[in-house]
Design a protein around this motif. Sequence first.
Motif, PDB file in Angstrom:
ATOM      1  N   ILE A  33       0.778  -1.276   0.043  1.00  0.00           N
ATOM      2  CA  ILE A  33       0.173   0.113   0.153  1.00  0.00           C
ATOM      3  C   ILE A  33       0.933   1.362  -0.009  1.00  0.00           C
ATOM      4  N   ASN A  34       0.520   2.249  -1.022  1.00  0.00           N
ATOM      5  CA  ASN A  34       1.169   3.520  -0.831  1.00  0.00           C
ATOM      6  C   ASN A  34       0.123   4.424  -1.022  1.00  0.00           C
ATOM      7  N   LYS A  35       0.581   5.835  -1.296  1.00  0.00           N
ATOM      8  CA  LYS A  35      -0.293   6.913  -1.008  1.00  0.00           C
ATOM      9  C   LYS A  35      -1.246   6.823  -2.531  1.00  0.00           C
ATOM     10  N   ASN A  36      -0.927   6.110  -3.524  1.00  0.00           N
ATOM     11  CA  ASN A  36      -1.925   5.819  -4.637  1.00  0.00           C
ATOM     12  C   ASN A  36      -2.879   4.751  -4.518  1.00  0.00           C
ATOM     13  N   THR A  37      -2.868   3.969  -3.494  1.00  0.00           N
ATOM     14  CA  THR A  37      -3.606   2.805  -3.237  1.00  0.00           C
ATOM     15  C   THR A  37      -5.194   3.483  -2.977  1.00  0.00           C
ATOM     16  N   VAL A  38      -6.037   2.682  -3.939  1.00  0.00           N
ATOM     17  CA  VAL A  38      -7.368   3.042  -3.616  1.00  0.00           C
ATOM     18  C   VAL A  38      -8.156   1.873  -3.231  1.00  0.00           C
ATOM     19  N   ALA A  39      -7.778   0.603  -3.501  1.00  0.00           N
ATOM     20  CA  ALA A  39      -8.481  -0.444  -2.994  1.00  0.00           C
ATOM     21  C   ALA A  39      -7.834  -1.735  -3.005  1.00  0.00           C
ATOM     22  N   VAL A  40      -8.255  -2.750  -2.127  1.00  0.00           N
ATOM     23  CA  VAL A  40      -7.779  -3.958  -2.063  1.00  0.00           C
ATOM     24  C   VAL A  40      -9.016  -5.029  -2.873  1.00  0.00           C
ATOM     25  N   MET A  41      -8.327  -5.852  -3.722  1.00  0.00           N
ATOM     26  CA  MET A  41      -9.676  -6.787  -4.390  1.00  0.00           C
ATOM     27  C   MET A  41      -9.047  -7.943  -4.032  1.00  0.00           C
ATOM     28  N   LEU A  42      -9.889  -9.160  -3.887  1.00  0.00           N
ATOM     29  CA  LEU A  42      -9.626 -10.422  -3.915  1.00  0.00           C
ATOM     30  C   LEU A  42     -10.675 -11.386  -3.954  1.00  0.00           C
ATOM     31  N   GLU A  43     -10.469 -12.694  -4.278  1.00  0.00           N
ATOM     32  CA  GLU A  43     -11.337 -13.709  -4.328  1.00  0.00           C
ATOM     33  C   GLU A  43     -11.400 -14.270  -3.062  1.00  0.00           C
ATOM     34  N   PRO A  44     -12.480 -14.515  -2.270  1.00  0.00           N
ATOM     35  CA  PRO A  44     -12.704 -15.341  -0.877  1.00  0.00           C
ATOM     36  C   PRO A  44     -12.126 -16.350  -0.913  1.00  0.00           C
ATOM     37  N   ILE A  45     -12.210 -17.163  -2.162  1.00  0.00           N
ATOM     38  CA  ILE A  45     -11.757 -18.610  -2.531  1.00  0.00           C
ATOM     39  C   ILE A  45     -11.191 -18.255  -4.056  1.00  0.00           C
ATOM     40  N   GLN A  46      -9.808 -18.685  -4.194  1.00  0.00           N
ATOM     41  CA  GLN A  46      -9.269 -18.607  -5.395  1.00  0.00           C
ATOM     42  C   GLN A  46      -9.688 -19.673  -6.269  1.00  0.00           C
ATOM     43  N   GLY A  47     -10.613 -19.482  -7.035  1.00  0.00           N
ATOM     44  CA  GLY A  47     -10.969 -20.910  -7.849  1.00  0.00           C
ATOM     45  C   GLY A  47      -9.973 -21.517  -8.811  1.00  0.00           C
ATOM     46  N   GLU A  48      -9.572 -20.668  -9.724  1.00  0.00           N
ATOM     47  CA  GLU A  48      -8.813 -20.904 -10.759  1.00  0.00           C
ATOM     48  C   GLU A  48      -7.199 -21.080 -10.365  1.00  0.00           C
ATOM     49  N   ALA A  49      -6.949 -20.801  -9.217  1.00  0.00           N
ATOM     50  CA  ALA A  49      -5.614 -20.966  -8.539  1.00  0.00           C
ATOM     51  C   ALA A  49      -5.589 -22.401  -7.856  1.00  0.00           C
ATOM     52  N   GLY A  50      -6.528 -23.267  -7.752  1.00  0.00           N
ATOM     53  CA  GLY A  50      -6.899 -24.201  -7.253  1.00  0.00           C
ATOM     54  C   GLY A  50      -7.621 -24.540  -6.072  1.00  0.00           C
ATOM     55  N   VAL A  51      -8.637 -23.788  -5.683  1.00  0.00           N
ATOM     56  CA  VAL A  51      -9.538 -23.673  -4.728  1.00  0.00           C
ATOM     57  C   VAL A  51      -8.828 -23.573  -3.238  1.00  0.00           C
ATOM     58  N   ILE A  52      -8.215 -22.300  -3.510  1.00  0.00           N
ATOM     59  CA  ILE A  52      -7.484 -21.857  -1.976  1.00  0.00           C
ATOM     60  C   ILE A  52      -8.334 -20.748  -1.274  1.00  0.00           C
ATOM     61  N   ALA A  53      -8.430 -21.128  -0.016  1.00  0.00           N
ATOM     62  CA  ALA A  53      -9.859 -20.178   0.557  1.00  0.00           C
ATOM     63  C   ALA A  53      -8.814 -19.184   1.451  1.00  0.00           C
ATOM     64  N   ALA A  54      -9.408 -18.125   1.352  1.00  0.00           N
ATOM     65  CA  ALA A  54      -8.862 -16.939   2.310  1.00  0.00           C
ATOM     66  C   ALA A  54      -9.013 -17.294   3.686  1.00  0.00           C
ATOM     67  N   ASP A  55      -8.249 -17.109   4.587  1.00  0.00           N
ATOM     68  CA  ASP A  55      -8.415 -17.508   6.252  1.00  0.00           C
ATOM     69  C   ASP A  55      -9.577 -16.266   6.596  1.00  0.00           C
ATOM     70  N   GLN A  56     -10.309 -16.907   7.436  1.00  0.00           N
ATOM     71  CA  GLN A  56     -11.459 -15.723   7.763  1.00  0.00           C
ATOM     72  C   GLN A  56     -10.723 -14.686   8.525  1.00  0.00           C
ATOM     73  N   ALA A  57      -9.676 -15.039   9.369  1.00  0.00           N
ATOM     74  CA  ALA A  57      -8.872 -14.092  10.237  1.00  0.00           C
ATOM     75  C   ALA A  57      -8.388 -12.985   9.364  1.00  0.00           C
ATOM     76  N   PHE A  58      -7.801 -13.413   7.859  1.00  0.00           N
ATOM     77  CA  PHE A  58      -7.286 -12.654   7.026  1.00  0.00           C
ATOM     78  C   PHE A  58      -8.349 -11.842   6.396  1.00  0.00           C
ATOM     79  N   LEU A  59      -9.370 -12.159   6.238  1.00  0.00           N
ATOM     80  CA  LEU A  59     -10.582 -11.290   5.502  1.00  0.00           C
ATOM     81  C   LEU A  59     -10.902 -10.364   6.688  1.00  0.00           C
ATOM     82  N   ARG A  60     -11.119 -10.612   7.840  1.00  0.00           N
ATOM     83  CA  ARG A  60     -11.314  -9.728   8.870  1.00  0.00           C
ATOM     84  C   ARG A  60     -10.279  -8.540   9.038  1.00  0.00           C
ATOM     85  N   GLN A  61      -8.953  -9.038   8.901  1.00  0.00           N
ATOM     86  CA  GLN A  61      -7.998  -8.135   8.911  1.00  0.00           C
ATOM     87  C   GLN A  61      -7.851  -6.959   7.870  1.00  0.00           C
ATOM     88  N   LEU A  62      -8.252  -7.717   6.677  1.00  0.00           N
ATOM     89  CA  LEU A  62      -8.167  -6.732   5.766  1.00  0.00           C
ATOM     90  C   LEU A  62      -9.294  -5.711   5.815  1.00  0.00           C
TER      91      LEU A  62
END
Length: 251
Positions: A33-62
């Motif tokens: 993140i820097n002064k030009n950052t406006v957003a964070v974007m992600l999939e809750p579960i990365q499907g095409e990457a191989g069904v990799i789920a975001a940790d619930q704690a990670f989503l809350r931290q985000l």
Amino acid sequence: MPLLPAEVSQYASKLTGFKHVPFNDINAVLAAINKNTVAVMLEPIQGEAGVIAADQAFLRQLREMTKKQDLLLIVDEVQTGMGRTGQLFAHQHAGIQADVMTLGKGLGGGFPLSALLVTDQVACFDLGDQGGTYNGNPLASAVGLAVLTELTRPGFMDAVNEKSQQLRHALETLQQQDRYGLIKSVRGQGLLQAICFHRPIAKALVKRAFEAGLLINAAQADVIRFMQSLLVTEDEIKLMADIMLQQVLNR
């Protein structure tokens, strides 16, 4: 999780300015993140990457971090939304609300339909501002409304979660009965599950399954993805597992 080179060329955004960081790593996000950052974007579960789920704690931290730094949190729920994971939207498992959400696939129940949802606080369009040839199609909108009506019917999500448990049990049983020790692990959430293998054999097994009358998908060279219909029956899950065991894994 960084995208593989082939995936970058195939799936990367055509917009400049996106930084990819390791998945489930809040410190990596903070460092990007820097002064030009406006957003964070992600999939809750990365499907095409191989069904990799975001940790619930990670989503809350985000969510906490983006609020503190006045950044938008954008979730891509095209694959994970509309009941796929046992909640209407996958990020709801973490008890958070995103600022912007993309939807598709399940939103139309097989009919071409997608949507961009935003909260009142960040909406930049008034009603009627965003027009276009393919926008606001009455038939597609009626289909989407019918899908939402069904998904929010009392008991529907309970049935999805019951079938999700049956699917997970079936896949874990396959791992136990895997005669040649091909399966490394089972992962996923709801009716978005995956079998991970020790070697890059997924495409060969997908071909075997097709020859046996079963359509499955290799999300990665060592990952087979299972995305059953939300209306799948217990008998259909059992039939799938029998084909996988007898005609694909232990053949």
